[in-house]
Design a protein around this motif. Sequence first.
Motif, PDB file in Angstrom:
ATOM      1  N   LYS A   1       0.783  -1.311   0.094  1.00  0.00           N
ATOM      2  CA  LYS A   1       0.140   0.056  -0.051  1.00  0.00           C
ATOM      3  C   LYS A   1       0.835   1.035  -0.055  1.00  0.00           C
ATOM      4  O   LYS A   1       0.360   2.287  -0.776  1.00  0.00           O
ATOM      5  CB  LYS A   1      -0.924  -0.064   1.287  1.00  0.00           C
ATOM      6  CG  LYS A   1      -1.834   1.040   1.350  1.00  0.00           C
ATOM      7  CD  LYS A   1      -2.787   1.346   2.381  1.00  0.00           C
ATOM      8  CE  LYS A   1      -3.579   2.252   2.478  1.00  0.00           C
ATOM      9  NZ  LYS A   1      -4.554   2.514   3.652  1.00  0.00           N
ATOM     10  N   VAL A   2       1.978   1.321   0.641  1.00  0.00           N
ATOM     11  CA  VAL A   2       2.513   2.537   0.916  1.00  0.00           C
ATOM     12  C   VAL A   2       3.694   2.826  -0.191  1.00  0.00           C
ATOM     13  O   VAL A   2       4.234   3.672  -0.410  1.00  0.00           O
ATOM     14  CB  VAL A   2       3.246   2.566   2.277  1.00  0.00           C
ATOM     15  CG1 VAL A   2       2.211   2.675   3.416  1.00  0.00           C
ATOM     16  CG2 VAL A   2       4.316   1.666   2.821  1.00  0.00           C
ATOM     17  N   GLU A   3       4.169   1.579  -0.712  1.00  0.00           N
ATOM     18  CA  GLU A   3       5.321   1.502  -1.746  1.00  0.00           C
ATOM     19  C   GLU A   3       4.647   1.578  -3.172  1.00  0.00           C
ATOM     20  O   GLU A   3       4.242   0.432  -3.845  1.00  0.00           O
ATOM     21  CB  GLU A   3       6.063   0.311  -1.279  1.00  0.00           C
ATOM     22  CG  GLU A   3       7.400   0.474  -2.382  1.00  0.00           C
ATOM     23  CD  GLU A   3       8.304   1.672  -2.179  1.00  0.00           C
ATOM     24  OE1 GLU A   3       8.697   2.118  -3.157  1.00  0.00           O
ATOM     25  OE2 GLU A   3       8.806   1.771  -1.090  1.00  0.00           O
ATOM     26  N   ARG A   4       4.700   2.751  -3.814  1.00  0.00           N
ATOM     27  CA  ARG A   4       3.895   3.170  -4.790  1.00  0.00           C
ATOM     28  C   ARG A   4       4.784   2.455  -6.171  1.00  0.00           C
ATOM     29  O   ARG A   4       3.782   1.913  -6.929  1.00  0.00           O
ATOM     30  CB  ARG A   4       4.080   4.371  -5.477  1.00  0.00           C
ATOM     31  CG  ARG A   4       3.204   5.452  -4.386  1.00  0.00           C
ATOM     32  CD  ARG A   4       2.989   6.809  -4.915  1.00  0.00           C
ATOM     33  NE  ARG A   4       2.197   6.813  -5.873  1.00  0.00           N
ATOM     34  CZ  ARG A   4       0.660   6.504  -6.002  1.00  0.00           C
ATOM     35  NH1 ARG A   4       0.043   6.371  -4.944  1.00  0.00           N
ATOM     36  NH2 ARG A   4       0.255   6.674  -7.494  1.00  0.00           N
TER      37      ARG A   4
ATOM     38  N   ARG B   1      12.011  -2.269   1.281  1.00  0.00           N
ATOM     39  CA  ARG B   1      10.879  -1.436   1.998  1.00  0.00           C
ATOM     40  C   ARG B   1      10.785  -1.988   3.612  1.00  0.00           C
ATOM     41  O   ARG B   1      10.757  -1.195   4.393  1.00  0.00           O
ATOM     42  CB  ARG B   1       9.735  -1.560   1.417  1.00  0.00           C
ATOM     43  CG  ARG B   1       8.547  -0.588   2.061  1.00  0.00           C
ATOM     44  CD  ARG B   1       8.761   0.734   1.595  1.00  0.00           C
ATOM     45  NE  ARG B   1       7.971   1.638   2.623  1.00  0.00           N
ATOM     46  CZ  ARG B   1       8.146   3.230   2.651  1.00  0.00           C
ATOM     47  NH1 ARG B   1       8.974   3.578   1.747  1.00  0.00           N
ATOM     48  NH2 ARG B   1       7.183   3.883   3.271  1.00  0.00           N
TER      49      ARG B   1
END
Length: 316
Positions: A52-55, A304
């Motif tokens: 979700k946070v790592e585009r 990540r």
Amino acid sequence: MFMSNNACLVPTSFWLTGIPELESLHVWLSIPFSSMYLLAVVGNVTILAVVKVERSLHQPMYFFLCMLAVIDLVLSTSTMPKLLGIFWFGAHNIGLDACLAQMFFIHCFATVESGIFLAMAFDRYVAICNPLHHTSVLTHTVVGRLGLVAFLRGVLYIGPLPLMIRLRLSLYRTQIIAHSYCEHMAVVTLACGDTTVNDLYGMGIGFLVLILDSLAITASYVMIFRAVIGLASPEARLKTLGTCSSHLCAILVFYIPIAVSSLTHRFGHVPPHIHILLANFYLLIPPILNPVVYAIRTKQIRERLLHILKAAAQPK
């Protein structure tokens, strides 16, 4: 419950034994099972959060991985809280409707997971055999539709199982299920009367999911390997195969335990506690190993995770 004239029961609930023949070890067995369940929850929630946070991970393969994470959370949560309740509190009783609901969730989401693996094989096929059109073929909309089709197929295949039990099998020789959860065949074998339709339908669904899906995945990888062999350099071949390694590991982790569990249940002569331990492991091993496999094999996820761990370790 009521007693019929032919001494068959009309139960309103069932009694799950847990792990037969190992009742004295239930408290000790709860330690590895609760630990594995915790690992499965933490691992899959972490994968969902990282994607979700790592585009840079907003790609078809990782969207499918998120679908797998949600499915694995549902599969493990469908069984483990009840099993731990049996281990810790002796909560063996389960209502008829709750039993049928548990049966639906277990078999439905196992079927959905198989469908997602098939969709992931298609994604890898397009990415390797037709890379120039990968982004135009596997759009976000297409990925969402493939996930929806896999889900609807699971509901369509498995929905009749509890309904057929509810409508056709009302009388049972006993209400004691020699299992840790409400597995389809474990319930059907207790029924009085003719269970041929239920048996054949269950076997037919098993064939459609386990055999046909695995054959389709195998066919896609045959075409992938043919394309890889045609690459010019060994380095290019290894790099291309590396993009498939996580998916292949996840497929083996999913299909091997479920195949062993199904075959031993229908055709094997193994002790009941061995079979039921295998059945529980097949619902726990993929949810634990899928996040581990992808975290190790995927550079973006690994980096990540390391970034998050370093940030958490720094003093405030």
